[in-house]
Enzyme design. Structure first.
Site, PDB file in Angstrom:
ATOM      1  N   HIS A 187      27.564  65.137  59.786  1.00 38.37           N
ATOM      2  CA  HIS A 187      28.192  64.264  60.905  1.00 38.37           C
ATOM      3  C   HIS A 187      29.732  63.984  60.835  1.00 38.37           C
ATOM      4  CE1 HIS A 187      24.474  62.685  63.018  1.00 38.37           C
ATOM      5  NE2 HIS A 187      23.851  62.373  61.785  1.00 38.37           N
ATOM      6  N   HIS A 229      23.258  66.372  55.466  1.00 40.47           N
ATOM      7  CA  HIS A 229      23.167  66.091  56.832  1.00 40.47           C
ATOM      8  C   HIS A 229      24.251  64.849  57.058  1.00 40.47           C
ATOM      9  CE1 HIS A 229      20.293  64.179  60.205  1.00 40.47           C
ATOM     10  NE2 HIS A 229      21.209  63.293  60.191  1.00 40.47           N
ATOM     11  N   GLU A 230      24.644  63.751  56.375  1.00 36.91           N
ATOM     12  CA  GLU A 230      25.488  62.878  56.574  1.00 36.91           C
ATOM     13  C   GLU A 230      26.906  63.528  56.707  1.00 36.91           C
ATOM     14  OE1 GLU A 230      24.229  60.283  58.088  1.00 36.91           O
ATOM     15  OE2 GLU A 230      22.458  60.568  57.421  1.00 36.91           O
ATOM     16  N   GLN A 244      28.595  58.013  63.629  1.00 39.12           N
ATOM     17  CA  GLN A 244      27.398  57.672  64.463  1.00 39.12           C
ATOM     18  C   GLN A 244      27.658  56.118  65.060  1.00 39.12           C
ATOM     19  OE1 GLN A 244      24.522  58.784  61.428  1.00 39.12           O
ATOM     20  NE2 GLN A 244      23.455  59.174  62.998  1.00 39.12           N
ATOM     21  N   CYS A 249      17.332  61.743  62.579  1.00 38.31           N
ATOM     22  CA  CYS A 249      18.659  61.198  62.873  1.00 38.31           C
ATOM     23  C   CYS A 249      18.398  60.364  63.676  1.00 38.31           C
ATOM     24  CB  CYS A 249      19.539  62.427  63.360  1.00 38.31           C
ATOM     25  SG  CYS A 249      21.212  61.843  63.570  1.00 38.31           S
ATOM     26  N   LEU A 250      19.120  59.028  63.329  1.00 37.36           N
ATOM     27  CA  LEU A 250      19.374  57.874  64.179  1.00 37.36           C
ATOM     28  C   LEU A 250      20.190  58.209  65.566  1.00 37.36           C
ATOM     29  CD1 LEU A 250      20.189  55.283  61.584  1.00 37.36           C
ATOM     30  CD2 LEU A 250      18.063  55.394  62.508  1.00 37.36           C
ATOM     31  N   GLY A 290      20.171  56.764  56.132  1.00 35.65           N
ATOM     32  CA  GLY A 290      21.654  57.503  56.085  1.00 35.65           C
ATOM     33  C   GLY A 290      22.295  57.048  57.190  1.00 35.65           C
TER      34      GLY A 290
END
Ligand code: NI
Length: 184
Positions: free
Chosen positions: A156, A152-153, A50, A110-111, A45
């Protein structure tokens, strides 16, 4: 085009994303680049936040562990039936969670915080409404990992990171770890 991903504790990750007014070509290109960036990083995701684009856009491709995907597809022409193909890209524009229940603790990563994982409690069943990459409204019912990933996304887009849910001590340790690895 692969876009650079902001890394925690970059303050830009704290920006609140704005609503997308029209799903035009600019947005479509952004979605395409976000998918490319996510796949190139082996992520499941990615939120626009991000990649320093502060619009309510999220892309996702969560492996189907069986029954996670219950696409209601109210307004979609091509009704997909389970099981889905190997790749199941999902794009959410202006997403809104309309229903949530159940609790589940999942290990999250997380990226923007590479190499760090921690357990976070989330709802394990949600219903979400959004526009797809063509600007069409759809409704998705999600369970388990897919539901966790969506929450989660969406966080963000509000400038929230999963580590915000951890204890102050764990957050402090993480920051120290990052500072150390930045030096070396
Ligand atoms: Ni993330």
């Amino acid at each position: 085009m692969i876009l650079p991903i902001l890394k925690f504790p970059d303050k830009r990750l704290r920006t609140k994303a704005n609503k997308v007014e029209t799903v035009d070509n600019e947005i479509k290109t952004m979605v395409k680049n976000m998918f490319e960036t996510m796949y190139a990083s082996d992520g499941i995701g990615l939120a626009a936040t991000q990649v320093d684009q502060h619009l309510r856009v999220v892309v996702m491709d969560v492996p189907d562990s069986g029954g996670d995907y219950q696409l209601l597809l109210k307004n979609r022409e091509n009704k997909r039936s389970k099981p889905l193909a190997e790749k199941h890209p999902l794009c959410f524009i202006n997403p809104m969670i309309t229903q949530k229940d159940g609790k589940e603790t999942h290990s999250e990563g997380c990226l923007s915080i590479p190499g760090y994982y921690a357990e976070v409690e989330r709802f394990n069943h949600i219903v979400i409404e959004a526009l797809d990459e063509n600007g069409k409204t759809f409704t998705l019912e999600a369970h388990n990992l897919l539901a966790v990933c969506i929450q989660h996304e969406l966080d963000h887009l509000q400038g929230i990171l999963f580590v915000d849910y951890l204890s102050k001590l764990k957050q402090k340790r993480l920051l120290e770890k990052i500072k150390k690895s930045d030096k070396s």
